[in-house]
Design a protein around this motif. Structure first.
Motif, mmCIF file in Angstrom:
data_model
loop_
_atom_site.group_PDB
_atom_site.id
_atom_site.type_symbol
_atom_site.label_atom_id
_atom_site.label_comp_id
_atom_site.label_asym_id
_atom_site.label_seq_id
_atom_site.Cartn_x
_atom_site.Cartn_y
_atom_site.Cartn_z
ATOM 1 N N ALA A 55 16.761 -21.359 98.346
ATOM 2 C CA ALA A 55 16.447 -22.861 98.200
ATOM 3 C C ALA A 55 15.906 -22.485 96.370
ATOM 4 O O ALA A 55 16.446 -23.559 96.010
ATOM 5 C CB ALA A 55 15.661 -23.863 98.697
ATOM 6 N N TRP A 56 15.592 -21.941 96.441
ATOM 7 C CA TRP A 56 14.391 -21.083 94.901
ATOM 8 C C TRP A 56 16.555 -20.890 94.117
ATOM 9 O O TRP A 56 16.498 -20.960 93.150
ATOM 10 C CB TRP A 56 13.648 -20.473 95.147
ATOM 11 C CG TRP A 56 13.826 -19.374 94.258
ATOM 12 C CD1 TRP A 56 13.684 -18.435 93.053
ATOM 13 C CD2 TRP A 56 12.320 -19.600 93.117
ATOM 14 N NE1 TRP A 56 13.713 -18.294 91.884
ATOM 15 C CE2 TRP A 56 12.934 -19.151 91.666
ATOM 16 C CE3 TRP A 56 11.388 -20.968 93.030
ATOM 17 C CZ2 TRP A 56 11.644 -19.124 90.949
ATOM 18 C CZ3 TRP A 56 10.249 -20.997 91.966
ATOM 19 C CH2 TRP A 56 10.106 -20.164 90.612
ATOM 20 N N GLU A 57 16.654 -19.679 95.141
ATOM 21 C CA GLU A 57 18.207 -19.785 94.235
ATOM 22 C C GLU A 57 19.743 -20.462 94.480
ATOM 23 O O GLU A 57 19.732 -21.025 93.170
ATOM 24 C CB GLU A 57 18.731 -18.331 95.369
ATOM 25 C CG GLU A 57 18.692 -16.986 95.823
ATOM 26 C CD GLU A 57 18.457 -16.024 93.453
ATOM 27 O OE1 GLU A 57 18.674 -16.819 92.900
ATOM 28 O OE2 GLU A 57 17.037 -16.029 93.971
ATOM 29 N N GLN A 58 19.391 -21.780 94.923
ATOM 30 C CA GLN A 58 20.085 -22.404 95.414
ATOM 31 C C GLN A 58 19.792 -24.167 93.909
ATOM 32 O O GLN A 58 20.565 -24.377 93.249
ATOM 33 C CB GLN A 58 20.474 -23.643 96.082
ATOM 34 C CG GLN A 58 20.734 -23.204 97.303
ATOM 35 C CD GLN A 58 21.020 -23.796 99.230
ATOM 36 O OE1 GLN A 58 19.917 -24.791 99.296
ATOM 37 N NE2 GLN A 58 21.137 -23.426 99.830
ATOM 38 N N ALA A 59 19.042 -23.829 93.634
ATOM 39 C CA ALA A 59 17.447 -24.424 92.752
ATOM 40 C C ALA A 59 18.430 -23.683 91.023
ATOM 41 O O ALA A 59 18.611 -24.836 90.075
ATOM 42 C CB ALA A 59 16.630 -24.913 92.607
ATOM 43 N N LYS A 60 18.354 -22.952 91.479
ATOM 44 C CA LYS A 60 18.599 -21.879 90.140
ATOM 45 C C LYS A 60 19.618 -22.208 89.377
ATOM 46 O O LYS A 60 20.641 -22.232 88.392
ATOM 47 C CB LYS A 60 18.218 -20.717 90.386
ATOM 48 C CG LYS A 60 16.757 -20.494 90.084
ATOM 49 C CD LYS A 60 16.607 -18.904 89.852
ATOM 50 C CE LYS A 60 16.919 -17.214 88.975
ATOM 51 N NZ LYS A 60 16.381 -16.686 89.611
ATOM 52 N N ALA A 61 20.850 -22.295 90.705
ATOM 53 C CA ALA A 61 22.426 -22.073 90.280
ATOM 54 C C ALA A 61 22.701 -23.998 89.705
ATOM 55 O O ALA A 61 22.976 -23.367 89.184
ATOM 56 C CB ALA A 61 23.170 -21.851 91.880
ATOM 57 N N LEU A 62 21.883 -24.502 90.398
ATOM 58 C CA LEU A 62 21.683 -26.288 89.957
ATOM 59 C C LEU A 62 21.568 -27.027 88.852
ATOM 60 O O LEU A 62 22.625 -26.936 87.541
ATOM 61 C CB LEU A 62 21.547 -27.012 90.370
ATOM 62 C CG LEU A 62 22.163 -27.367 92.015
ATOM 63 C CD1 LEU A 62 20.778 -28.152 92.971
ATOM 64 C CD2 LEU A 62 23.631 -27.808 92.237
ATOM 65 N N GLU A 63 20.866 -25.513 88.020
ATOM 66 C CA GLU A 63 20.219 -25.309 86.619
ATOM 67 C C GLU A 63 21.465 -24.713 85.573
ATOM 68 O O GLU A 63 21.521 -24.716 84.479
ATOM 69 C CB GLU A 63 18.606 -24.586 86.669
ATOM 70 C CG GLU A 63 17.744 -25.528 87.475
ATOM 71 C CD GLU A 63 16.689 -24.726 87.306
ATOM 72 O OE1 GLU A 63 16.251 -23.389 87.018
ATOM 73 O OE2 GLU A 63 15.165 -25.063 88.488
ATOM 74 N N ARG A 64 22.222 -23.884 86.104
ATOM 75 C CA ARG A 64 22.857 -22.771 85.161
ATOM 76 C C ARG A 64 24.165 -24.262 85.134
ATOM 77 O O ARG A 64 24.369 -23.889 84.140
ATOM 78 C CB ARG A 64 23.205 -21.313 86.173
ATOM 79 C CG ARG A 64 22.308 -20.760 85.918
ATOM 80 C CD ARG A 64 22.894 -19.488 86.720
ATOM 81 N NE ARG A 64 23.148 -19.348 87.720
ATOM 82 C CZ ARG A 64 22.230 -19.208 88.546
ATOM 83 N NH1 ARG A 64 21.231 -18.709 88.792
ATOM 84 N NH2 ARG A 64 23.699 -18.908 90.452
#
Length: 263
Positions: A115-124
């Motif tokens: 979930a953390w990585e998915q949130a970072k991907a959306l931010e990018r």
């Protein structure tokens, strides 16, 4: 706490005053401060590893100064200020912890990490819509060891990874054989390429074994340093230099160092 923070910001503003400020501080810009940001971060790490809490407090202050300095430069240029930095990281922490600040429920650390990585991907993607690949946005200036771990972790999030450890061991041995073949060929460019592949897959093995390759390598370097210094001291006590000794003698001292330093 707010009083001390405001005082620090005021001190930094005074240091940058065009007329009454410090000449050195006035010469600095974002780029010239890069070495100091890196140095202070490493000094924080050093204080933590030495378990020196007093020094840690001091080093964290030095690192905070770099944040405050950059914030002051940005404020002067009308870009953002310290409050905007604090707001940004606060929003990010809330957004990346829906299980704390929202209704999300994760069964284990792996789900939380995903979930953390998915949130970072959306931010990018919000920052740079054209950067859609899984490996997009990895900081180019990261040390090679850390960058390779991050690249592999991103790829693993997309399912491009070995399912368990044994195949990774096999890959390490395969890459080691290829290094030997390259060495036998005498082609230096090929040797460098294969050494890179070997290091890359070694990082992958560390990742599968839940070990930080950066920390593991640092610990090994520290261990080597202590053993080598033990040898130096014993050779010096005999009135000789390292180059005066046969390799067999140095190797014997190395084995002695291993035993003594374990104690």
């Amino acid at each position: 706490m707010l009083k001390n923070t405001q005082q620090l910001l005021s001190i930094m503003e005074q240091l940058r005053h065009p007329e009454q400020g410090c000449p050195w501080d006035l010469k600095q810009d974002f780029s010239t401060l890069i070495p100091y940001v890196i140095e202070e971060a490493y000094e924080v790490v050093d204080a933590i590893e030495r378990n020196d809490h007093d020094d840690l407090r001091s080093e964290l202050g030095d690192l905070l100064l770099q944040v405050v300095f950059q914030a002051q430069l940005a404020k002067e240029l009308g870009l953002f200020d310290f409050e905007a930095i604090a707001e940004s990281i606060g929003d990010k922490l809330v957004r990346r912890h829906p299980h704390v600040f929202g209704d999300a429920v994760f069964a284990n650390d792996e789900q939380r990490h995903q979930a953390w990585e998915q949130a970072k991907a959306l931010e990018r993607l919000e920052k740079q819509p054209e950067m859609t690949g899984a490996l997009a946005g990895i900081t180019a200036s990261l040390p090679a060891l850390m960058a390779s771990e991050k690249i592999q972790d991103r790829a693993a999030q997309q399912g491009f990874d070995w399912p368990d450890v044994p195949p990774v061991f096999e890959k390490v041995l395969e890459e080691l054989d290829e290094v030997k073949e390259a060495w036998q060929s005498g082609d230096q460019a090929h040797i460098q390429e294969e050494i890179g592949d070997l290091l890359f897959v070694a990082v992958n093995l560390a990742r599968h074994l839940k070990v930080s390759p950066e920390i593991a390598l640092k610990q090994s370097s520290q261990k080597f340093t202590k053993r080598f210094q033990y040898i130096e001291q014993h050779v010096a006590a005999s009135g000789r230099g390292m180059t005066d000794c046969e390799l067999a003698e140095l190797d014997a001292l190395w084995n002695e160092a291993k035993q003594q330093l374990k104690k």
